[in-house]
Design an enzyme around this catalytic site. Structure first.
Site, mmCIF file in Angstrom:
data_model
loop_
_atom_site.group_PDB
_atom_site.id
_atom_site.type_symbol
_atom_site.label_atom_id
_atom_site.label_comp_id
_atom_site.label_asym_id
_atom_site.label_seq_id
_atom_site.Cartn_x
_atom_site.Cartn_y
_atom_site.Cartn_z
ATOM 1 N N GLN A 1 -23.369 1.619 -54.826
ATOM 2 C CA GLN A 1 -24.352 0.895 -54.037
ATOM 3 C C GLN A 1 -24.381 1.318 -52.570
ATOM 4 O O GLN A 1 -25.352 1.030 -51.875
ATOM 5 C CB GLN A 1 -24.084 -0.608 -54.153
ATOM 6 C CG GLN A 1 -24.359 -1.117 -55.563
ATOM 7 C CD GLN A 1 -24.009 -2.579 -55.733
ATOM 8 O OE1 GLN A 1 -22.865 -2.917 -55.994
ATOM 9 N NE2 GLN A 1 -24.982 -3.455 -55.557
ATOM 10 N N HIS B 1 -16.710 0.054 -61.258
ATOM 11 C CA HIS B 1 -17.768 -0.909 -60.932
ATOM 12 C C HIS B 1 -19.109 -0.360 -61.435
ATOM 13 O O HIS B 1 -19.888 0.203 -60.660
ATOM 14 C CB HIS B 1 -17.773 -1.140 -59.420
ATOM 15 C CG HIS B 1 -18.540 -2.342 -58.955
ATOM 16 N ND1 HIS B 1 -17.995 -3.312 -58.154
ATOM 17 C CD2 HIS B 1 -19.816 -2.722 -59.165
ATOM 18 C CE1 HIS B 1 -18.903 -4.242 -57.888
ATOM 19 N NE2 HIS B 1 -20.017 -3.902 -58.486
ATOM 20 N N ASN C 1 -15.514 -4.328 -62.930
ATOM 21 C CA ASN C 1 -16.501 -5.268 -62.410
ATOM 22 C C ASN C 1 -17.807 -5.185 -63.190
ATOM 23 O O ASN C 1 -18.504 -4.166 -63.153
ATOM 24 C CB ASN C 1 -16.786 -4.974 -60.933
ATOM 25 C CG ASN C 1 -17.657 -6.047 -60.300
ATOM 26 O OD1 ASN C 1 -17.147 -7.006 -59.742
ATOM 27 N ND2 ASN C 1 -18.965 -5.918 -60.404
ATOM 28 N N GLU C 2 -18.154 -6.248 -63.903
ATOM 29 C CA GLU C 2 -19.470 -6.433 -64.527
ATOM 30 C C GLU C 2 -19.995 -5.179 -65.222
ATOM 31 O O GLU C 2 -20.962 -4.566 -64.784
ATOM 32 C CB GLU C 2 -20.463 -6.955 -63.472
ATOM 33 C CG GLU C 2 -19.980 -8.256 -62.875
ATOM 34 C CD GLU C 2 -20.967 -8.914 -61.906
ATOM 35 O OE1 GLU C 2 -22.116 -8.461 -61.825
ATOM 36 O OE2 GLU C 2 -20.567 -9.892 -61.245
ATOM 37 N N GLU D 1 -16.588 -11.975 -55.051
ATOM 38 C CA GLU D 1 -17.984 -11.864 -54.622
ATOM 39 C C GLU D 1 -18.578 -13.253 -54.505
ATOM 40 O O GLU D 1 -18.336 -14.113 -55.351
ATOM 41 C CB GLU D 1 -18.834 -11.058 -55.628
ATOM 42 C CG GLU D 1 -18.475 -9.596 -55.702
ATOM 43 C CD GLU D 1 -19.356 -8.791 -56.645
ATOM 44 O OE1 GLU D 1 -20.488 -9.232 -56.954
ATOM 45 O OE2 GLU D 1 -18.913 -7.718 -57.070
#
Ligand SMILES: *[C@@H]1O[C@H](CO)[C@@H](O)[C@H](O)[C@H]1NC(C)=O
Ligand SMILES: *[C@@H]1O[C@H](CO)[C@@H](O)[C@H](O)[C@H]1NC(C)=O
Ligand SMILES: *[C@@H]1O[C@H](CO)[C@@H](O)[C@H](O)[C@H]1NC(C)=O
Length: 485
Positions: free
Chosen positions: A40, A144, A188-189, A389
């Site tokens: 990101q 991630h 993560n996710e 988060e």
């Protein structure tokens, strides 16, 4: 400390918890942070830096229209070049830790362990060293969302062998960086695009791939944890945490069938992710195993669609954590349903009265944070928790009063969780340090404490109101700061 507490008491007359601690202030050893992830923010996709293609690069190249406004992450915040600048921002905030992720395909361009990219080693060494020089603890997410495309092509997280390749990757990461990194988060996710069709790899098979992904992630996590335990822990003395995507699921009514359905939904969401790791009995939750086996049989399958964990696997996975990492943004209301086609059998919706953000899925419900923490305390053997988060999206306003209000309400809920519910919360990290590439939403939804100008080749960062406010919160260890304008 005594003086500070004493002064506040004199000024405000706030009651003191147990006569010792001020319930409006975070404990002295509480850690504040800010979060990002590699894909990101980094950019740095130019050939000369040696990063391999990951499944997001691949999917976006194949069809640029999947991302809002046809954007991509080729440059994003350009943190690959501007990390010094970012660490200045972290220093300005006064955070104790910075949570970022390592790009697997930057470090191992093909995903496999035979080729390590020296540019990546230099980059992450530079980031980690500069953080430590500035007194900021690195908290590193190993993976991630950005799986190397070569590994996606062999089935990604539906392929049990990924657990071995992930263990190899983790070994390389611990070897290169573990002398200085003391907080690790394994995943993560990851599974969103396996059960759903809203992001790569767009498998849209909740009844098969969604469960397979969770199964393989659990095994991969446990392998990395045991590896750390056996080879690295004695020398490196860090901690390895397991992360749960925490959208709170709350019964829409007080009707017994809805209360029961909400608990079932929690088992199908948090339990699916974390029961095997945190519950004293391990394994997937009983209610899931029973229900999916029954439904699978009715549907004519010869075996349950929920993959079995063997006795050995249950033992191997159980207890593989040093802390629980929770991402929390919002809450979903649950009603029992006998008409939905999914295994859990509930309707999900949000309360239209809750305040909106720029993201369709994110409405403001701070009690959800407290509720999820209570739930994990009661269900998961009371692990130590980091909120990894928590944040609010808007359209990039510098005077971001809605973000300040969101963060303030959630930090207040967190104080109640700590002092009233006695939950061992060790730290809190805002999503996100910077406006960034927000996955499928591209650059149309902004979560940053700092604005990034994506039309400027320099990707100039500008301090938002929320950054000034959060700086003050950290300095005073309380969300009840007033004069932040
Ligand atoms: C579903 O629930 C409704 C309301 O409780 C009930 O009237 C209906 O018979 C149920 N349908 C099935 C197929 O079980
Ligand atoms: C920021 O927004 C708030 C609420 O809309 C407003 O009261 C305040 O004057 C604004 N501040 C600046 C500096 O624009
Ligand atoms: C959409 O893309 C255009 C052209 O690249 C850009 O000028 C604009 O700022 C973008 N809008 C958003 C909301 O990102």
């Amino acid at each position: 400390m005594f003086n500070l507490v004493f002064t506040i008491l004199l000024v405000s007359g706030i009651p003191v918890n147990d006569g010792k601690e001020d319930a409006h202030k975070f404990p002295a050893n509480f850690l504040f942070g800010a979060s990002t992830s590699a894909y990101q923010i980094e950019g740095g996709n130019e050939k000369l830096y040696g990063k391999g293609e990951n499944m997001w690069d691949f999917s976006i190249k194949k069809n640029p229209f999947i991302i809002a406004n046809k954007s991509n992450a080729e440059i994003s915040c350009d943190s690959y070049h501007k990390y010094r600048n970012d660490i200045e921002l972290l220093k300005y905030l006064g955070v104790n830790f910075y949570r970022f992720s390592i790009s697997w395909s930057r470090l191992l361009p093909d995903g496999y362990s035979n080729k390590v990219n020296t540019h990546a080693v230099r980059y992450y060494n530079d980031v980690i060293n500069l953080l430590l020089m500035n007194g900021i603890e690195p908290m590193v997410t190993l993976h991630h969302k950005d799986l190397p495309q070569k590994l996606q092509e062999i089935g990604g997280w539906t392929n049990p062998y990924l657990a071995y390749y992930y263990e190899d990757y983790a070994r390389i990461v611990f070897t290169y960086f573990g002398d200085r990194v003391k907080y690790w988060i394994t995943f993560n996710e990851i599974c969103v695009g396996y059960g759903g069709n809203i992001e790569p790899p767009f498998l849209n098979q909740p009844e098969h791939a969604g469960y397979l992904c969770r199964n393989v992630i659990l095994l991969a996590h446990a392998k990395a944890y045991h590896l750390y335990d056996q080879v690295f822990r004695n020398i490196q003395r860090g901690q390895v945490g397991y992360l749960i995507e925490g959208r709170w699921l709350q019964s829409a009514t007080e009707q017994p069938e809805d209360l029961k359905a909400a608990e079932r939904a929690r088992q199908f969401f948090f339990g699916l992710q974390g029961n095997a790791v945190f519950h004293p009995d391990g394994d997937f939750p009983e209610v899931m195993k029973r229900r999916i086996a029954e439904i699978s049989k009715k549907q004519g399958y010869l075996r349950s669609r929920l993959p079995d964990l063997s006795k050995e696997e249950v033992t191997f996975i159980q207890g593989t954590y040093d802390f629980l990492a929770v991402n929390y943004y919002s809450t979903v209301l649950i009603k029992d349903s006998n008409t939905t086609k999914d295994d859990v059998g509930v309707d999900k919706f949000q309360n239209e009265e809750w305040k909106k953000s720029a993201s369709e899925w994110l409405r403001v419900y701070p009690d959800g944070l407290r509720n999820i923490l209570r739930w994990v305390k009661d269900t998961f053997d009371n692990p130590e928790v980091f909120i990894t988060e928590n944040g609010f999206s808007d359209h990039g306003e510098l005077n971001d009063t809605d973000r300040v209000s969101y963060l303030k309400l959630h930090l207040e809920a967190l104080l109640q969780a700590i002092y009233e519910d006695k939950i061992p919360v060790k730290g809190y990290s805002v999503w996100s340090l910077l406006d960034n590439f927000e996955w499928m939403a591209g650059y149309t939804e902004k979560f940053g404490l700092f604005h990034v100008n994506f039309n400027d080749p320099q990707r100039t960062r500008t301090t938002k109101l929320s950054a000034k406010w959060y700086k003050k919160v950290i300095a005073e260890r309380t969300p009840s700061v007033v004069d932040y304008y």
